[in-house]
Design an enzyme around this catalytic site. Structure first.
Site, PDB file in Angstrom:
ATOM      1  NE  ARG A 166      -3.958  -1.429   0.414  1.00 23.61           N
ATOM      2  CZ  ARG A 166      -4.715  -2.267  -0.452  1.00 23.61           C
ATOM      3  NH1 ARG A 166      -3.144  -2.984  -0.959  1.00 23.61           N
ATOM      4  NH2 ARG A 166      -6.139  -2.334  -0.449  1.00 23.61           N
ATOM      5  CB  SER A 238      -9.367  -0.777   3.723  1.00 24.34           C
ATOM      6  OG  SER A 238      -9.397  -2.383   3.083  1.00 24.34           O
ATOM      7  CD  GLU A 334      -5.365   2.206   2.436  1.00 24.39           C
ATOM      8  OE1 GLU A 334      -5.419   2.558   0.640  1.00 24.39           O
ATOM      9  OE2 GLU A 334      -6.670   1.987   2.697  1.00 24.39           O
TER      10      GLU A 334
HETATM   11  N1  EPU Z   1     -12.771  -9.090   9.448  1.00 29.25           N
HETATM   12  C1  EPU Z   1     -13.330  -9.148  10.526  1.00 29.25           C
HETATM   13  N2  EPU Z   1     -14.168  -8.695  10.570  1.00 29.25           N
HETATM   14  C2  EPU Z   1     -15.025  -7.502   9.050  1.00 29.25           C
HETATM   15  C3  EPU Z   1     -14.250  -7.791   8.351  1.00 29.25           C
HETATM   16  C4  EPU Z   1     -13.142  -9.019   7.995  1.00 29.25           C
HETATM   17  O1  EPU Z   1     -13.034 -10.262  11.517  1.00 29.25           O
HETATM   18  O2  EPU Z   1     -15.719  -6.808   9.489  1.00 29.25           O
HETATM   19  C5  EPU Z   1     -11.603 -10.420   8.780  1.00 29.25           C
HETATM   20  C6  EPU Z   1     -11.815 -11.584   8.548  1.00 29.25           C
HETATM   21  O3  EPU Z   1     -11.598 -12.857   8.999  1.00 29.25           O
HETATM   22  C7  EPU Z   1     -11.345 -12.031   7.008  1.00 29.25           C
HETATM   23  C8  EPU Z   1      -9.846 -10.832   7.063  1.00 29.25           C
HETATM   24  O4  EPU Z   1     -10.866  -9.780   7.742  1.00 29.25           O
HETATM   25  O5  EPU Z   1     -10.653 -13.506   6.870  1.00 29.25           O
HETATM   26  C9  EPU Z   1      -9.676  -9.830   6.103  1.00 29.25           C
HETATM   27  O6  EPU Z   1     -11.235  -9.826   5.630  1.00 29.25           O
HETATM   28  P1  EPU Z   1     -10.928  -8.829   3.767  1.00 29.25           P
HETATM   29  O7  EPU Z   1     -10.907 -10.250   2.730  1.00 29.25           O
HETATM   30  O8  EPU Z   1     -11.822  -8.243   3.767  1.00 29.25           O
HETATM   31  O9  EPU Z   1      -9.582  -8.175   3.315  1.00 29.25           O
HETATM   32  P2  EPU Z   1      -8.900  -7.088   4.468  1.00 29.25           P
HETATM   33  O10 EPU Z   1      -7.332  -7.101   4.852  1.00 29.25           O
HETATM   34  O11 EPU Z   1      -9.893  -6.269   5.739  1.00 29.25           O
HETATM   35  C10 EPU Z   1      -7.357  -5.913   2.009  1.00 29.25           C
HETATM   36  C11 EPU Z   1      -6.941  -4.843   1.462  1.00 29.25           C
HETATM   37  C12 EPU Z   1      -8.859  -5.043   0.915  1.00 29.25           C
HETATM   38  C13 EPU Z   1      -9.449  -5.468   0.462  1.00 29.25           C
HETATM   39  C14 EPU Z   1      -9.310  -6.479   0.607  1.00 29.25           C
HETATM   40  C15 EPU Z   1      -9.098  -8.043  -0.146  1.00 29.25           C
HETATM   41  C16 EPU Z   1      -6.743  -3.306   2.691  1.00 29.25           C
HETATM   42  C17 EPU Z   1      -6.004  -2.372   3.805  1.00 29.25           C
HETATM   43  N3  EPU Z   1      -7.516  -3.884   2.453  1.00 29.25           N
HETATM   44  O12 EPU Z   1      -8.780  -6.413   3.025  1.00 29.25           O
HETATM   45  O13 EPU Z   1      -8.801  -3.406   0.045  1.00 29.25           O
HETATM   46  O14 EPU Z   1     -10.150  -5.335  -0.861  1.00 29.25           O
HETATM   47  O15 EPU Z   1      -7.990  -6.672   1.347  1.00 29.25           O
HETATM   48  O16 EPU Z   1      -8.243  -8.640  -1.024  1.00 29.25           O
HETATM   49  O17 EPU Z   1      -5.285  -4.285   2.679  1.00 29.25           O
HETATM   50  C18 EPU Z   1      -8.704  -0.733   0.438  1.00 29.25           C
HETATM   51  O18 EPU Z   1      -7.576  -0.650  -0.160  1.00 29.25           O
HETATM   52  O19 EPU Z   1      -9.734   0.237   0.013  1.00 29.25           O
HETATM   53  C19 EPU Z   1      -9.300  -2.405  -0.314  1.00 29.25           C
HETATM   54  C20 EPU Z   1     -10.711  -2.693   0.133  1.00 29.25           C
END
Ligand code: EPU
Length: 338
Positions: A166, A238, A334
């Site tokens: 990022r 995010s 972020e």
């Molecule tokens: N989770 C929770 N609570 C929630 C949502 C998620 O506990 O309300 C946990 C779940 O266990 C899940 C894990 O968090 O397995 C990861 O969630 P998710 O797959 O949605 O990914 P993220 O790490 O929260 C990142 C990126 C997103 C991207 C997703 C998918 C960052 C800061 N964010 O989110 O990017 O879409 O992975 O790859 O790295 C963005 O940058 O604006 C963005 C949306």
């Protein structure tokens, strides 16, 4: 040629978090020549400036007494091709997801997992957008821009861009110094699809075959289900980065919190789910005034309408303090808070 200059303009519709703020000047550029016109305009050039993409990753918390610069250069040009790859030079003002749709339609692989990410092409390299096991850096060949102080065009090859999770040189050493005008992508004609990210494989079971097209559809479905649509509930995706933590510290955390989700990062560090940390601290669905933590995804802060910057600041601090106290981890925003 005249500059597309607006004065004393509301920024509410210029960023997807939609806080009330104004800018003294706003210029949208449809060509590099217009950018040089601005650089030669002594009166305008003397003001502070801020470079804005489509506003999907920044939040304006107060009025900006300077010039907002927005590159709106369009066009997708095929500049080179061989049996394995195609090179596309894309204007910074092209909508990111329309470009992904174009690539997928033409069977060019490499960015399909980045489907449905809001924003413009010019913003993609700045924060090295990533999702579902892919980062945009792997498909970028070079980035062209104009250095505002030097008043000259500069091209950055992939290695000059210092891409990392990022971030890139455009978010660090060159922050607010370069107006990105075009990005050249190298996309693959034969391409290995990346489908092993949690949730993607399951979603793909709905389709008879796994192709670039069905993978794009699956990713869009997942994002639509999980992430609030900024057109309906204003948000900036995010809000925090997933903290990068030493393997040692992760082991200690896992002892106390066996369910903590972690993702591979490097040999010595792992990426910890910020969404999970925030949810565990009880913030999911909580709000201060009209600013809240999304009920669908704890990493996304939302503006329920006419939210105040002060409430946003309080919510950010409350989340950071709580995560710090409970897990000893610091959450870094972020999004770009201005
Ligand atoms: N989770 C929770 N609570 C929630 C949502 C998620 O506990 O309300 C946990 C779940 O266990 C899940 C894990 O968090 O397995 C990861 O969630 P998710 O797959 O949605 O990914 P993220 O790490 O929260 C990142 C990126 C997103 C991207 C997703 C998918 C960052 C800061 N964010 O989110 O990017 O879409 O992975 O790859 O790295 C963005 O940058 O604006 C963005 C949306």
């Amino acid at each position: 040629m005249t500059l597309n200059l607006k004065k004393n303009i509301s920024l509410r519709d210029k960023h997807t978090f939609r806080l009330n703020a104004r800018a003294a000047y706003f210029i949208s550029f449809s060509s590099t020549q217009e950018i040089f016109m601005y650089l030669e305009d002594k009166a305008l050039y003397s003001h502070p400036f801020f470079i804005l993409g489509s506003g999907s990753n920044c939040v304006f918390t107060k009025d900006f007494e300077g010039v907002i610069l927005q590159p709106a250069i369009r066009g997708i040009q095929k500049i080179q091709e061989n049996d394995a790859y195609v090179w596309l030079r894309v204007g910074a003002g092209e909508n990111w997801d329309s470009f992904v749709a174009y690539a997928v339609e033409h069977n060019y692989g490499g960015i399909e997992n980045l489907s449905y990410i809001p924003g413009n092409v010019g913003a993609a390299p700045i924060q090295n957008i990533g999702a579902y096991g892919i980062e945009v850096k792997d498909s970028i060949e070079k980035v062209e821009g104009i250095h505002i102080n030097k008043k000259e065009s500069i091209t950055y090859n992939k290695n000059d861009c210092h891409f990392a999770y990022r971030t890139s040189i455009f978010k660090e050493a060159l922050s607010n110094k370069i107006i990105i005008t075009n990005v050249t992508f190298r996309l693959a004609k034969q391409h290995r699809l990346i489908t092993d990210y949690t949730g993607v494989k399951e979603e793909l079971k709905k389709y008879n075959e796994i192709t670039l097209q069905t993978l794009r559809k699956a990713i869009i479905n997942i994002r639509q289900r999980k992430l609030p649509d900024p057109a309906v509930i204003p948000n900036a995706g995010s809000f925090f980065k997933n903290p990068i933590v030493s393997k040692e510290k992760v082991r200690a955390l896992k002892n106390s919190y066996p369910l903590l989700p972690i993702f591979v990062h490097s040999e010595r560090e792992e990426k910890v789910s910020a969404a999970w940390l925030i949810e565990q601290c009880g913030f999911k669905g909580q709000r201060i005034g009209n600013i809240g933590v999304s009920e669908n995804h704890a990493l996304v802060l939302v503006n329920y309408g006419n939210g105040h910057a002060q409430d946003l600041r309080e919510l950010i601090i409350a989340i950071q303090k709580s995560v710090e106290k409970t897990f000893g981890l610091h959450l870094e925003p972020e999004v770009n808070i201005i």
